[in-house]
Design a protein around this motif. Structure first.
Motif, mmCIF file in Angstrom:
data_model
loop_
_atom_site.group_PDB
_atom_site.id
_atom_site.type_symbol
_atom_site.label_atom_id
_atom_site.label_comp_id
_atom_site.label_asym_id
_atom_site.label_seq_id
_atom_site.Cartn_x
_atom_site.Cartn_y
_atom_site.Cartn_z
ATOM 1 N N ALA A 1 0.827 -1.202 0.000
ATOM 2 C CA ALA A 1 0.000 0.000 0.000
ATOM 3 C C ALA A 1 0.861 1.252 0.000
ATOM 4 N N PHE A 2 0.417 2.239 -0.767
ATOM 5 C CA PHE A 2 0.998 3.575 -0.761
ATOM 6 C C PHE A 2 -0.085 4.512 -0.253
ATOM 7 N N LEU A 3 0.125 5.056 0.952
ATOM 8 C CA LEU A 3 -0.912 5.803 1.648
ATOM 9 C C LEU A 3 -0.548 7.281 1.747
ATOM 10 N N GLY A 4 -1.580 8.112 1.837
ATOM 11 C CA GLY A 4 -1.373 9.556 1.931
ATOM 12 C C GLY A 4 -1.278 10.063 3.350
ATOM 13 N N GLY A 5 -1.033 9.162 4.296
ATOM 14 C CA GLY A 5 -0.880 9.524 5.698
ATOM 15 C C GLY A 5 -0.176 8.395 6.418
ATOM 16 N N ILE A 6 0.179 8.652 7.661
ATOM 17 C CA ILE A 6 0.860 7.638 8.456
ATOM 18 C C ILE A 6 -0.179 6.790 9.173
ATOM 19 N N SER A 7 -0.270 5.514 8.813
ATOM 20 C CA SER A 7 -1.183 4.600 9.484
ATOM 21 C C SER A 7 -0.742 4.412 10.933
ATOM 22 N N LEU B 1 -12.193 -3.651 11.360
ATOM 23 C CA LEU B 1 -12.744 -2.311 11.569
ATOM 24 C C LEU B 1 -12.657 -1.903 13.036
ATOM 25 N N ALA B 2 -12.878 -2.845 13.931
ATOM 26 C CA ALA B 2 -12.819 -2.542 15.361
ATOM 27 C C ALA B 2 -11.397 -2.213 15.814
ATOM 28 N N SER B 3 -10.406 -2.829 15.180
ATOM 29 C CA SER B 3 -9.014 -2.614 15.594
ATOM 30 C C SER B 3 -8.329 -1.497 14.809
ATOM 31 N N PHE B 4 -9.061 -0.870 13.900
ATOM 32 C CA PHE B 4 -8.460 0.202 13.095
ATOM 33 C C PHE B 4 -8.186 1.414 13.984
ATOM 34 N N ALA B 5 -6.926 1.826 14.028
ATOM 35 C CA ALA B 5 -6.518 2.911 14.929
ATOM 36 C C ALA B 5 -6.429 4.261 14.237
ATOM 37 N N GLY B 6 -6.733 4.294 12.936
ATOM 38 C CA GLY B 6 -6.788 5.572 12.238
ATOM 39 C C GLY B 6 -5.497 5.949 11.551
ATOM 40 N N VAL B 7 -5.437 7.232 11.185
ATOM 41 C CA VAL B 7 -4.316 7.807 10.447
ATOM 42 C C VAL B 7 -3.854 9.040 11.214
ATOM 43 N N ARG B 8 -2.545 9.216 11.304
ATOM 44 C CA ARG B 8 -2.039 10.400 11.984
ATOM 45 C C ARG B 8 -2.619 11.660 11.351
#
Length: 451
Positions: free
Chosen positions: A144-150, A302-309
């Motif tokens: 994955a190439f993401l536009g934020g820090i996972s 989905l429950a463990s998803f901690a978001g994006v900085r």
């Protein structure tokens, strides 16, 4: 350009979120990776710690001689955000080096992979990160190439041995037209980047072109209400091919039911707050189901998803103070963020520190920004962050402040904000914007964590 032949890579503008992901990707492949950026940041420090050399002076003599030879093993990448008079870039061109945009390189990398591309004027970073997390957490796997820090992986690039690739497809400068996805997601298409497109019609024209580049047999997953052809439509507001029902807050967390023709996935716990993130989750669920991932694995991820900085990122959360930071810089993003904050904390007085991003965006959406910022109880408005732009006559933060319907509103610089927070210690504080406002985060966190 054959990516497999590359042995060394130089990135001009290496500190950008998308450029740094490419730097990490090529470093992972064993390439020599170096780059230039104008200022040292937390991200460039991390790159250096990972073995990537970065210089901050626009001085061609500081660049290794090995990069000055034109050959098939050397790749030079630049971001359109760098100024055209940058000496390093111009001297590379004078030597006869071909220079590739970040988007072109992503297109080359994706050619031999099953590509899931997420586009949208807002929502694309969280949605692409959600998709990548579901694929990783479920054991399916992806790069994955993401536009934020996972937050889950503390990185903006993920690696896998399979050929599945998740990529954030950026509409700025029509960059996403280098991609030919197998699954294309469009989260939004609000008027933005009008300095590039001129008007909303031309922006929509580019989104249609992006969707037309779908591979044979591919799927277009589009937010309901957008004027584009779709195979699957999703919505957090009402019936669609996949939609949310009974969105609710329980013990400070968001829950919802996901409804499809195949049945209902009930009581989904979403690890990040906000109705807008429920909407992003629906797009991610639609993608995961196309790949055959089971509902129980989707729900667990989905429950463990901690978001994006910098996307609804909690910095302080205690009995005295809640402090949240977010990247929102378009009126629709700002509205979604502030509405979610108010929904979670309806009795707390909200202090908003906002840094407008770009003179042109501030001019084009001044009335919309003013209306949304009026949701706050206190507004601390910073000067406009210019990024790539020169000032526009008559466009400044004071012009915007005058339009905001609040009594408690102020123009402040960095030091003013820190002093205000020391003296007033807001019970609910948010910092919002896409410029260098992130430099405030650590000092504000320190102030609020100490009595």
């Amino acid at each position: 350009m054959n990516i497999d032949n590359i042995r060394q890579v130089y990135l001009i503008g290496i500190g950008g979120i998308g450029m740094s992901a490419l730097a990490r990707y090529f470093r992972h492949l064993g390439c020599l990776v170096c780059g230039y950026d104008k200022t040292e940041t937390t991200l460039t420090k991390q790159l250096v710690a990972e073995g990537i050399r970065v210089n901050y002076a626009d001085d061609f003599t500081l660049i290794d001689d090995s990069f000055k030879t034109v050959d098939e093993h050397t790749l030079l990448i630049y971001t359109p955000a760098v100024p055209s008079d940058l000496q390093i870039m111009n001297q590379f061109q004078q030597l006869g080096h071909p220079l590739f945009k970040r988007s072109q390189v992503l297109g080359l990398i994706s050619q031999s992979r099953f590509t899931i591309a997420v586009a949208g004027t807002h929502g694309k970073t969280t949605t692409s990160t959600l998709i990548a997390h579901i694929l990783k957490d479920s054991g399916y796997g992806c790069s994955a190439f993401l536009g934020g820090i996972s937050t889950n992986y503390n990185s903006n690039v993920l690696f896998s041995d399979n050929d599945i690739m998740v990529v954030e497809a950026d509409e700025y400068d029509r960059s996403f037209l280098t991609l030919y996805p197998d699954i294309a997601v469009v989260t939004s298409a609000d008027a933005d980047h009008l300095d590039i497109y001129g008007d909303k019609d031309h922006l929509h024209e580019s989104f249609n072109l992006f969707l037309s580049q779908l591979s044979s047999g591919g799927k277009r997953i589009v937010k309901d209400g957008l004027p584009f052809e779709a195979d699957i439509r999703y919505s957090a507001d009402g019936p669609a091919d996949i939609y949310a029902d009974r969105i609710r807050i329980e013990n400070g967390a968001f829950y919802f039911n996901c409804v499809t023709d195949a049945g209902t996935l009930a009581d989904i716990h979403l690890g990040v707050p906000g109705k807008h993130n429920v909407e992003n989750a629906l797009a991610a669920i639609a993608v995961a189901r196309q790949l055959g991932i089971s509902d129980d694995k989707i729900a667990k991820a989905l429950a463990s998803f901690a978001g994006v900085r910098r996307r609804f990122e909690y910095l302080v959360k205690n009995a005295e103070t809640v402090y949240i930071d977010d990247y929102a810089h378009h009126p629709e993003e700002l509205k979604a963020f502030l509405s979610a904050v108010k929904q979670l904390y309806p009795t707390k007085r909200l202090a908003v520190v906002f840094q407008p991003h770009l003179y042109s965006r501030t001019r084009d959406f001044a009335d919309d920004f003013a209306q949304v910022l009026s949701i706050a109880d206190t507004l601390l408005l910073m000067d406009i962050y210019p990024a790539r732009e020169l000032p526009i006559n008559g466009v400044d933060s004071r012009m915007l402040l005058e339009k905001v319907a609040l009594a408690d509103k102020h123009i402040m610089n960095f030091d003013d904000v820190l002093d205000y927070v020391r003296r007033h210690r807001p019970e609910l504080l948010v910092t919002v914007g896409a410029g260098d406002i992130d430099l405030l985060v650590e000092p504000l966190q320190t102030i609020l964590e100490h009595a």
